[in-house]
Design a protein around this motif. Structure first.
Motif, PDB file in Angstrom:
ATOM      1  N   ASP A  44      -7.172  61.227 -58.246  1.00 36.84           N
ATOM      2  CA  ASP A  44      -7.491  59.888 -57.745  1.00 36.84           C
ATOM      3  C   ASP A  44      -8.982  59.615 -57.924  1.00 36.84           C
ATOM      4  N   TYR A  45      -9.784  60.617 -57.624  1.00 38.54           N
ATOM      5  CA  TYR A  45     -11.223  60.405 -57.806  1.00 38.54           C
ATOM      6  C   TYR A  45     -11.546  60.226 -59.277  1.00 38.54           C
ATOM      7  N   SER A  46     -10.919  61.050 -60.120  1.00 38.92           N
ATOM      8  CA  SER A  46     -11.173  60.951 -61.555  1.00 38.92           C
ATOM      9  C   SER A  46     -10.768  59.575 -62.092  1.00 38.92           C
ATOM     10  N   MET A  47      -9.628  59.076 -61.646  1.00 37.75           N
ATOM     11  CA  MET A  47      -9.106  57.809 -62.184  1.00 37.75           C
ATOM     12  C   MET A  47      -9.733  56.593 -61.531  1.00 37.75           C
ATOM     13  N   ASN A  48      -9.857  56.647 -60.219  1.00 39.02           N
ATOM     14  CA  ASN A  48     -10.203  55.434 -59.461  1.00 39.02           C
ATOM     15  C   ASN A  48     -11.480  55.544 -58.651  1.00 39.02           C
ATOM     16  N   LYS A  49     -12.154  56.684 -58.770  1.00 38.22           N
ATOM     17  CA  LYS A  49     -13.393  56.950 -58.018  1.00 38.22           C
ATOM     18  C   LYS A  49     -13.196  56.701 -56.515  1.00 38.22           C
ATOM     19  N   ARG A  50     -12.035  57.127 -56.010  1.00 37.08           N
ATOM     20  CA  ARG A  50     -11.726  56.900 -54.600  1.00 37.08           C
ATOM     21  C   ARG A  50     -11.587  58.240 -53.882  1.00 37.08           C
ATOM     22  N   GLU A  51     -12.206  58.329 -52.720  1.00 40.04           N
ATOM     23  CA  GLU A  51     -12.044  59.517 -51.882  1.00 40.04           C
ATOM     24  C   GLU A  51     -10.727  59.384 -51.115  1.00 40.04           C
ATOM     25  N   PRO A  52     -10.067  60.502 -50.831  1.00 36.20           N
ATOM     26  CA  PRO A  52      -8.788  60.397 -50.120  1.00 36.20           C
ATOM     27  C   PRO A  52      -8.972  59.925 -48.682  1.00 36.20           C
ATOM     28  N   GLU A  53      -7.993  59.192 -48.212  1.00 34.89           N
ATOM     29  CA  GLU A  53      -7.964  58.800 -46.810  1.00 34.89           C
ATOM     30  C   GLU A  53      -7.546  60.044 -46.014  1.00 34.89           C
ATOM     31  N   ILE A  54      -8.155  60.247 -44.851  1.00 32.91           N
ATOM     32  CA  ILE A  54      -7.755  61.396 -44.028  1.00 32.91           C
ATOM     33  C   ILE A  54      -6.492  61.002 -43.274  1.00 32.91           C
ATOM     34  N   MET A  55      -5.412  61.741 -43.524  1.00 35.91           N
ATOM     35  CA  MET A  55      -4.084  61.301 -43.100  1.00 35.91           C
ATOM     36  C   MET A  55      -3.600  61.949 -41.815  1.00 35.91           C
ATOM     37  N   GLY A  56      -4.288  62.955 -41.291  1.00 36.17           N
ATOM     38  CA  GLY A  56      -3.721  63.666 -40.134  1.00 36.17           C
ATOM     39  C   GLY A  56      -2.364  64.225 -40.510  1.00 36.17           C
ATOM     40  N   ASN A  57      -1.344  63.902 -39.728  1.00 37.33           N
ATOM     41  CA  ASN A  57       0.008  64.389 -40.025  1.00 37.33           C
ATOM     42  C   ASN A  57       0.848  63.363 -40.769  1.00 37.33           C
ATOM     43  N   ARG A  58       0.241  62.238 -41.115  1.00 37.74           N
ATOM     44  CA  ARG A  58       1.038  61.167 -41.716  1.00 37.74           C
ATOM     45  C   ARG A  58       1.136  61.297 -43.234  1.00 37.74           C
ATOM     46  N   SER A  59       2.087  60.547 -43.760  1.00 38.60           N
ATOM     47  CA  SER A  59       2.297  60.533 -45.207  1.00 38.60           C
ATOM     48  C   SER A  59       1.643  59.280 -45.779  1.00 38.60           C
ATOM     49  N   ARG A  60       1.183  59.395 -46.993  1.00 37.84           N
ATOM     50  CA  ARG A  60       0.616  58.245 -47.681  1.00 37.84           C
ATOM     51  C   ARG A  60       1.718  57.254 -48.065  1.00 37.84           C
TER      52      ARG A  60
END
Lengths: 435, 418
Positions: A242-258
């Motif tokens: 995701d960072y390579s493609m979209n320069k976006r850092e991941p959202e911190i999800m806790g126990n949830r699913s994206r």
């Protein structure tokens, strides 16, 4: 036809590993048949390998069990280094040899071991290995087709070569620590966890067996460099792509699913009891509603779609928790799974030993250790159908195999072997001055 | 006792080849665990033929993140990453002709890897005992949630559920909050790498004595045997009766994640390194402070709180991250900066090491990917081709390898077999 041997039988591994990552790698090789010779020394204590210190105070031993790193029977006895759970857990199927590595003439014993070994594994700070004069060049001169696996935290060469790290630091550097944890807290509340030791051990063992195949076909040994930060980073495909493609850092999800809702860890009846639930389709959501007895709140039209459930995740979690908190976690897991809802009991260490699936799979194995007694040990990481396999030997006591190795393998003259013992340079106890 | 393993006749040393050169793998996997396993086999030299169902292909093609956030089955980042170096064909295994084609391919294969739900392949007669009739020394690896046997065999699960049942979810997180899982899908990836280890181990023996095997690899046992605490804590329980709890980080001297002027640093100094920490922060006299004098026996929570919050924290706060990292390393402490995935991706150290190769894909274009897990001096990781387009190598495999005519291939396509 049954095999007459385990897959790695006949391979000898010289083991210079410390703490967990390297020992896990050699444990896996030993589990599948390699003869692993652990090189211990009675002259220096390596913290976090056979304990935190050679003679831990009784108070420390009694307290540390609650953090998961206790000692058999909660007592140090005269040889606490043979009772430390973290060590005992990876020391099965291994032999222990003690060598006074710092002494010049004992470099000779190291060389003699190299000459009869197929593989050398180490995960020390590179500068420490250099101090002992151990290099790939040296071992290759003695044994040209040797496979040497080095597992530095960062890499060989470069600014960070000799930086010290545990598994917790490895996951800090490659982005994993940043990603995990509760979404509403900053990095100081992620916890310090040695997550990377698992990947490093499995990655290292994989590399060694690949190299053994290469050697079997070409006669060629080699040096393998496993940077622990890099190996673990290969587990972060989604975030790094995701960072390579979209320069976006991941959202911190806790126990949830994206992708789907609801998903979480919900309280159950009792002290610190939990169930996980992960709904991944409308069908599973309807099944969950059925198990809950189709309460009115769940029939909110907005909840009928995944997008609606994602939007209302907090409200849904609150309602599910009100329902789960009165139920027993194992019973609830069964009810949900039988209805087609992905769910699981959160299983603690005691429950694991009586869990029907652990039991049916024969995961735990009973071993008798001469100093610790008889206990059930966590078992093998996978099964080979045509090759029934079990733990063959209890965790190795320090220096336990000196006689076999010095006299049978290295053919050390008995006089010389006796002299090493008499001078207190090898044996089964740390030298009195070692702290 | 002879230590050297018996060896096949040495070939000419071929430095260009990966260690698995010459092996053919039929890849029936999808999503993450299976594809990661076969990716590692392919990246280190095996010829992996990825078999996808016609039309939709691997479900991972439909899971983002996508390039520029535009959903496209040929531009799904995780799919592109998990399928490097593989050939790709489409094949409908639900139809008789599809299964016959698979058995044709199997004749020249060494390995089959699959991660369907347990029992799926039995129902289409493509299970191990059946496939062995074609290839007696086959190595077959099945990857599943809970293994091929046992009461939880057919349970549905994902990363979170597996970490709760097999893994150490219970003591991950903070005491006054629910347990919290690890990031991303690392447990699933770990099962994939575990399956690679299992597969190459079985292959190594097969090449020596021709004995194949069937490997039952699960997410569950990958977690249960994991040395990230889980198996250690289980043995700790057996040894001491203790059950671990979630704890806050204030459990040790110079232990925890501390803010610096411009970031966060992770400390794990250990009881026996306290003197070094005290010196680093310029407070060597604390060694003689009664609160810390007997630190090997343990110090009070108050003393830990005092040292971490009133001594170490002010010290880190007024320094930048890389200064704290460098200074603490000079004192021999185990520390590291907390980097985001993006910071790691951009870090000059890893760039200089070549960890992020650029891969050119016909649809997604040039992108930097995470590279090799380990560097093998004489049998290197090598990029030979990007992830396959859906059915990209149908002609090459069905025509070239199996020798089917253009008309036969066209008929298969029309019949929905490929």
């Amino acid at each position: 036809m049954r095999p007459n041997r385990l897959p790695l039988q006949g391979v000898r591994v010289l083991d210079l590993t410390m703490v967990v990552a390297g020992p896990y790698c050699t444990m896996l090789l030993g589990d599948w048949g390699a003869e692993v010779v652990r090189m211990d020394t009675t002259q220096v204590f390596v913290p976090y390998t056979r304990g935190t210190s050679p003679r831990p105070p009784k108070e420390y031993v009694e307290a540390v069990r609650n953090s998961g790193y206790g000692y058999a029977g909660n007592t140090p006895t005269t040889r606490p280094w043979n009772r430390y759970a973290m060590f005992q857990n990876h020391a099965r199927n291994k032999l222990s040899l003690t060598v006074d590595l710092l002494a010049e003439d004992c470099g000779k014993i190291f060389d003699e071991m190299v000459a009869i070994s197929d593989v050398l594994v180490e995960n020390n700070v590179p500068s420490n290995l250099a101090k002992l004069g151990i290099t790939y060049e040296r071992v290759r001169r003695i044994r040209p087709d040797i496979i040497m696996l080095r597992m530095p935290p960062y890499g060989l060469g470069g600014d960070y070569e000799n930086y010290r790290a545990f598994g917790s630091h490895i996951e800090a550097v490659n982005g994993h620590l940043w990603m995990r944890g509760y979404p509403d807290t900053d990095a100081t509340m992620r916890g310090v966890l040695p997550i990377a030791d698992g990947p490093s051990g499995i990655g290292g063992a994989t590399a060694v067996v690949m190299a053994l195949r290469h050697r079997a076909r070409t006669g060629q040994g080699q040096l393998i460099e496993l940077s622990q930060t890099e190996n673990f980073a290969t587990y972060l495909g989604e975030a790094l792509m995701d960072y390579s493609m979209n320069k976006r850092e991941p959202e911190i999800m806790g126990n949830r699913s994206r992708h789907c809702a609801p998903q979480g860890v919900y309280p159950c009846r009792g002290d610190d009891a939990w169930v996980t639930i992960a709904v991944s389709s409308n069908e599973e959501w309807r099944a969950l509603c059925n198990v809950m007895g189709n309460p009115a709140w769940a029939n909110t039209p907005d909840y009928a779609t995944n997008a609606g459930r994602m939007r209302n995740h907090n409200d849904i979690d609150e309602m599910i928790s009100l329902w789960t908190q009165h139920q027993e976690h194992y019973a609830l897991m069964w009810r949900l799974q039988e209805a087609g809802v992905p769910a699981g009991a959160v299983i603690d260490e005691a429950e694991a030993f009586s869990d029907p699936h652990f039991t049916a799979r024969g995961f735990f194995e009973k071993l008798t250790h001469p100093e610790c007694g008889t206990h059930r040990y966590p078992g093998l990481g996978f099964k080979m159908r045509r090759t029934p396999n079990h733990i063959r030997r209890a965790p190795c006591r320090m220096g336990e195999d000196n006689e076999y190795i010095y006299e049978k393998l290295l053919m050390t003259e008995q006089q010389q072997y006796k002299k090493l013992i008499a001078e207190g340079r090898i044996g089964m106890d740390y030298a009195p001055n070692v702290r | 006792m002879a230590s050297a393993i018996s060896r096949a006749a040495p070939e000419q040393a071929q430095a260009a080849h990966g260690p698995l050169h010459g092996l053919r793998v039929l890849d029936l996997t999808h999503y993450i665990a299976g594809p990661f396993c076969t990716k590692l086999l392919a990246d280190y030299g095996a010829d992996v033929i990825k078999i996808e169902r016609p039309g939709r292909g691997d479900g991972m093609r439909h899971v983002g993140p996508f390039l520029n956030d535009a959903p496209n089955p040929e531009k799904a980042g995780p799919f592109l990453y998990l399928n490097t170096n593989k050939f790709g064909v489409t094949l409908n295994l639900k139809q008789y002709e599809g299964r016959q084609l698979f058995l044709e391919m199997l004749k020249s294969a060494d390995v089959v890897v699959e991660n369907f739900s347990p029992g799926t392949l039995e129902s289409s007669s493509l299970h191990y005992e059946e496939l062995r009739k074609t290839t007696p020394d086959l190595v077959m690896t099945s990857i599943s949630n809970f293994g091929q046997t046992g009461p939880y065999r057919d349970f549905k699960a994902n990363e979170l559920i597996e970490y709760g049942m097999g893994g150490q979810l219970r003591s991950t997180g903070y005491p006054d909050r629910p347990p919290v899982k690890l990031g991303g899908n690392v447990g699933i990836y770990q099962a994939g790498q575990n399956a690679t280890f299992a597969t190459v181990t079985a292959l190594f023996r097969r090449e020596l004595d021709g004995f194949g095997d069937y490997l039952d690899v699960s997410l569950f046992e990958t977690q249960a045997s994991n040395q990230d605490r889980r198996s250690i804590y289980m043995l700790n329980h057996e040894y001491t009766g203790a059950i671990t709890k979630r704890h806050s980080d204030a459990t040790g001297l110079a232990f925890g994640i501390f803010p610096c002027a411009d970031g966060y640093i992770c400390f794990w100094s250990g009881v026996n390194r306290f003197s070094r920490v005290a010196e680093m922060v310029g407070r060597p006299e604390l060694m003689n402070d009664p609160r810390f004098a007997d630190y090997e026996r343990g110090v009070s929570d108050d003393a830990i709180h005092y040292f971490n919050n009133d001594v170490l924290l002010p010290w880190t706060l007024e320094r930048d991250l890389y200064t704290v990292w460098r200074e603490s390393q000079k004192c021999g402490l185990a520390t590291a900066p907390v980097m985001s995935p993006g910071q790691f991706f951009a870090d000059p150290y890893y760039r200089a090491r070549g960890f992020f190769p650029t891969i050119d894909h016909p649809k997604a274009g040039k992108l930097d990917y995470p590279g090799r897990p380990f560097i093998m001096q004489n049998s290197p990781w090598k990029l030979r081709r990007p992830a396959p387009l859906l059915g990209q190598h149908n002609q090459e495999i069905y025509g070239g390898m199996l020798g089917l005519s253009t008309k036969e291939i066209a008929d298969l396509r029309k019949g929905g077999i490929i």
